[in-house]
Write a protein that holds these residues in place. Structure first.
Motif, PDB file in Angstrom:
ATOM      1  N   THR A 164       0.850  -1.189   0.000  1.00 23.54           N
ATOM      2  CA  THR A 164       0.000   0.000   0.000  1.00 23.54           C
ATOM      3  C   THR A 164       0.889   1.244   0.000  1.00 23.54           C
ATOM      4  N   PRO A 165       0.313   2.433  -0.256  1.00 24.18           N
ATOM      5  CA  PRO A 165       1.147   3.640  -0.296  1.00 24.18           C
ATOM      6  C   PRO A 165       1.968   3.832   0.979  1.00 24.18           C
ATOM      7  N   ILE A 166       3.243   4.141   0.797  1.00 24.73           N
ATOM      8  CA  ILE A 166       4.159   4.414   1.907  1.00 24.73           C
ATOM      9  C   ILE A 166       4.206   5.921   2.105  1.00 24.73           C
ATOM     10  N   SER A 167       3.946   6.365   3.314  1.00 30.01           N
ATOM     11  CA  SER A 167       3.960   7.794   3.616  1.00 30.01           C
ATOM     12  C   SER A 167       5.059   8.078   4.636  1.00 30.01           C
ATOM     13  N   LEU A 168       5.961   8.996   4.284  1.00 28.79           N
ATOM     14  CA  LEU A 168       7.086   9.356   5.142  1.00 28.79           C
ATOM     15  C   LEU A 168       7.033  10.851   5.433  1.00 28.79           C
ATOM     16  N   LEU A 169       7.250  11.233   6.697  1.00 29.27           N
ATOM     17  CA  LEU A 169       7.196  12.628   7.111  1.00 29.27           C
ATOM     18  C   LEU A 169       8.486  13.023   7.819  1.00 29.27           C
ATOM     19  N   ILE A 170       9.000  14.206   7.488  1.00 33.32           N
ATOM     20  CA  ILE A 170      10.179  14.775   8.148  1.00 33.32           C
ATOM     21  C   ILE A 170       9.786  16.160   8.639  1.00 33.32           C
ATOM     22  N   ARG A 171       9.725  16.339   9.929  1.00 31.06           N
ATOM     23  CA  ARG A 171       9.272  17.621  10.489  1.00 31.06           C
ATOM     24  C   ARG A 171      10.416  18.643  10.498  1.00 31.06           C
ATOM     25  N   ASN A 172      10.072  19.890  10.192  1.00 31.63           N
ATOM     26  CA  ASN A 172      11.040  20.981  10.292  1.00 31.63           C
ATOM     27  C   ASN A 172      11.160  21.409  11.753  1.00 31.63           C
ATOM     28  N   LYS A 173      12.383  21.629  12.214  1.00 32.15           N
ATOM     29  CA  LYS A 173      12.608  21.988  13.623  1.00 32.15           C
ATOM     30  C   LYS A 173      13.346  23.311  13.792  1.00 32.15           C
ATOM     31  N   ASP A 174      14.203  23.666  12.836  1.00 34.92           N
ATOM     32  CA  ASP A 174      15.108  24.800  13.050  1.00 34.92           C
ATOM     33  C   ASP A 174      14.880  25.903  12.018  1.00 34.92           C
ATOM     34  N   GLN A 175      13.613  26.253  11.810  1.00 37.55           N
ATOM     35  CA  GLN A 175      13.324  27.358  10.898  1.00 37.55           C
ATOM     36  C   GLN A 175      13.768  28.676  11.519  1.00 37.55           C
ATOM     37  N   ALA A 176      14.296  29.542  10.680  1.00 40.83           N
ATOM     38  CA  ALA A 176      14.637  30.907  11.116  1.00 40.83           C
ATOM     39  C   ALA A 176      14.029  31.851  10.078  1.00 40.83           C
ATOM     40  N   SER A 177      12.704  31.899  10.068  1.00 41.22           N
ATOM     41  CA  SER A 177      11.999  32.629   9.018  1.00 41.22           C
ATOM     42  C   SER A 177      12.337  34.111   9.013  1.00 41.22           C
ATOM     43  N   HIS A 178      12.734  34.661  10.182  1.00 39.31           N
ATOM     44  CA  HIS A 178      13.075  36.079  10.250  1.00 39.31           C
ATOM     45  C   HIS A 178      14.268  36.418   9.362  1.00 39.31           C
ATOM     46  N   ASP A 179      15.101  35.414   9.040  1.00 39.63           N
ATOM     47  CA  ASP A 179      16.245  35.650   8.169  1.00 39.63           C
ATOM     48  C   ASP A 179      15.815  36.060   6.764  1.00 39.63           C
ATOM     49  N   TYR A 180      14.547  35.841   6.433  1.00 37.28           N
ATOM     50  CA  TYR A 180      14.077  36.093   5.078  1.00 37.28           C
ATOM     51  C   TYR A 180      13.107  37.270   4.975  1.00 37.28           C
ATOM     52  N   SER A 181      12.886  37.979   6.076  1.00 36.86           N
ATOM     53  CA  SER A 181      11.937  39.091   6.060  1.00 36.86           C
ATOM     54  C   SER A 181      12.355  40.182   5.086  1.00 36.86           C
ATOM     55  N   HIS A 182      13.673  40.325   4.877  1.00 40.44           N
ATOM     56  CA  HIS A 182      14.160  41.380   3.986  1.00 40.44           C
ATOM     57  C   HIS A 182      13.892  41.105   2.518  1.00 40.44           C
ATOM     58  N   ILE A 183      13.493  39.859   2.159  1.00 43.77           N
ATOM     59  CA  ILE A 183      13.220  39.558   0.745  1.00 43.77           C
ATOM     60  C   ILE A 183      11.732  39.353   0.487  1.00 43.77           C
ATOM     61  N   GLU A 184      10.878  39.743   1.426  1.00 41.17           N
ATOM     62  CA  GLU A 184       9.443  39.573   1.217  1.00 41.17           C
ATOM     63  C   GLU A 184       8.994  40.233  -0.081  1.00 41.17           C
ATOM     64  N   HIS A 185       9.603  41.345  -0.431  1.00 45.29           N
ATOM     65  CA  HIS A 185       9.220  42.061  -1.649  1.00 45.29           C
ATOM     66  C   HIS A 185      10.371  42.176  -2.644  1.00 45.29           C
ATOM     67  N   ALA A 186      11.481  41.469  -2.372  1.00 48.83           N
ATOM     68  CA  ALA A 186      12.658  41.568  -3.245  1.00 48.83           C
ATOM     69  C   ALA A 186      12.864  40.268  -4.011  1.00 48.83           C
ATOM     70  N   TYR A 187      13.438  40.402  -5.192  1.00 52.27           N
ATOM     71  CA  TYR A 187      13.742  39.240  -6.024  1.00 52.27           C
ATOM     72  C   TYR A 187      15.247  38.956  -5.965  1.00 52.27           C
ATOM     73  N   ARG A 188      15.608  37.828  -5.362  1.00 50.24           N
ATOM     74  CA  ARG A 188      17.017  37.480  -5.253  1.00 50.24           C
ATOM     75  C   ARG A 188      17.576  37.051  -6.611  1.00 50.24           C
ATOM     76  N   PRO A 189      18.768  37.512  -6.985  1.00 52.50           N
ATOM     77  CA  PRO A 189      19.372  37.109  -8.256  1.00 52.50           C
ATOM     78  C   PRO A 189      19.495  35.581  -8.370  1.00 52.50           C
ATOM     79  N   SER A 190      19.088  35.056  -9.522  1.00 46.70           N
ATOM     80  CA  SER A 190      19.212  33.626  -9.869  1.00 46.70           C
ATOM     81  C   SER A 190      18.382  32.700  -8.982  1.00 46.70           C
ATOM     82  N   HIS A 191      17.391  33.239  -8.258  1.00 46.01           N
ATOM     83  CA  HIS A 191      16.456  32.417  -7.495  1.00 46.01           C
ATOM     84  C   HIS A 191      15.122  32.306  -8.238  1.00 46.01           C
ATOM     85  N   ALA A 192      14.212  31.557  -7.655  1.00 41.37           N
ATOM     86  CA  ALA A 192      12.894  31.371  -8.256  1.00 41.37           C
ATOM     87  C   ALA A 192      11.879  32.414  -7.789  1.00 41.37           C
TER      88      ALA A 192
END
Length: 359
Positions: A78-106
């Protein structure tokens, strides 16, 4: 958004870099395949961040949870389901790009395509998604092992520093003997030093991963659109930061004449059909010919650098932007288990398809 890969052995990954977690559903795996959580964890530990001073310092244990499809250390069919929980997010590190486009990123392409984006670590476009692929690749690798097939990969070049010999002259058992995952110790030391120097300059560096598959039976791959090398190419080019794929003699083969490049057949002492050379990289007509499959995957320098660069924001205004947070100066050492996983997934799927081709 397509998040599925494969035909008979099919995976679907889910989750974002800074969400609750990431995971994968594996459909089509035969019942009775022995698999343990510990085996999956070994592969995840090879890919996880924070494993050495050559990688991002983000600390993720990447502990896998098996939610379904395995009972008493065997797959149930039957379908195998695997989960990996995120523990060490530091989302504040990315607040400066909320409206900016990083070069060569998506950032820009996602914003235009979907009308919104998760700027926290790149969301779905983050390389963190590949942890789910690595977990699934262990299951595929166990299936291949039942048929004597083994896929391995290693770092063969960082920047301009390259391993001076082919895989046939290397002891692949040394892949994990150093932080770079290069089985040529002298070259590995030089690579590691280059990565550290690059990190100290707040820059990044790319390189090559070489993949090798041994014990491959004849007949894997489909003759037209789903050629084995085409599926391997698609798999590798779907990995974050990959810019190129070549198998066998690759682009270097264009420098040879046909009389030099052709792989002559012969019958060995055991009556098996072999080739005297292997410029074909174990694949002819899109189908495995029983020789070793070998290929190279090109990884660009990681796009996030801790230097100011010119770019624009989502209003079209020109701005200066420097990266923040925790990032790899070189993705190559952590890319090795990802290449292994995608190779396993392609070959396991093709093996199941080959079994269905004839009675």
């Amino acid at each position: 958004m397509s998040s599925s890969f494969g035909t008979l052995l099919r995976i679907t990954t889910f989750g974002e870099s800074h969400g609750v977690g990431i995971g994968v559903i594996i459909d089509g795996c035969p019942a009775g395949l022995p698999i343990t959580t510990e085996e999956i964890q070994v592969a995840l530990d090879r890919r996880r961040p924070g494993q050495s001073d050559l990688t991002t310092p983000r600390k993720e244990a990447d502990q896998v949870e098996v939610l379904s499809g395995v009972f008493r250390d065997e797959t149930t069919g039957t379908p195998i389901s695997l989960l990996i929980r995120n523990k060490d997010q530091a989302s504040h590190d990315y607040s400066h790009i909320e409206h900016a486009y990083r070069p060569s990123h998506a950032d820009y392409t996602y914003d235009v395509k979907y009308g919104r984006r998760d700027y926290r670590g790149g969301g779905r476009s983050s390389a963190r998604e590949t942890a789910a692929r690595v977990a699934a690749g262990v299951v595929a690798g166990k299936l291949l092992a039942q048929y004597g097939v083994r896929a391995q990969s290693y770092v063969s070049q960082v920047g301009a520093i390259a391993v001076p010999v082919g895989y046939e002259q290397l002891d692949l058992g040394l892949i994990d003997s150093n932080l770079v995952r290069c089985p040529h110790p002298e070259t590995a030391e030089r690579m590691a030093e280059l990565i550290r120097q690059t990190r100290d300059r707040h820059d990044t560096v790319g390189g090559l991963v070489t993949g090798v598959v041994q014990g491959v039976p004849v007949g894997l791959g489909e003759p037209v659109f789903d050629k084995l090398h085409a599926e391997l190419g698609k798999a590798m080019l779907s990995i974050n930061a990959v810019k190129g794929f070549e198998y066998g003699s690759g682009f270097a083969g264009t420098l040879l004449f046909g009389s030099e490049h052709n792989d002559a057949f012969y019958t060995d002492e055991n009556g098996a059909v072999r080739t005297r050379t292997n410029h074909s990289g174990g694949i002819q007509g899109g189908i495995s010919n029983g020789q070793d499959i070998y290929f190279r995957v090109a990884f660009k320098p990681v796009a996030t650098i801790l230097q100011a660069q010119a770019t624009i924001n989502d209003q079209g205004e020109e701005i200066s932007l420097a990266g923040r947070g925790r990032h790899d100066p070189c993705v190559l050492p952590r890319a090795v288990p990802i290449v292994d996983a995608m190779t396993n997934l392609v070959l396991a799927d093709m093996l199941l398809r080959a079994r269905a081709n004839k009675v």
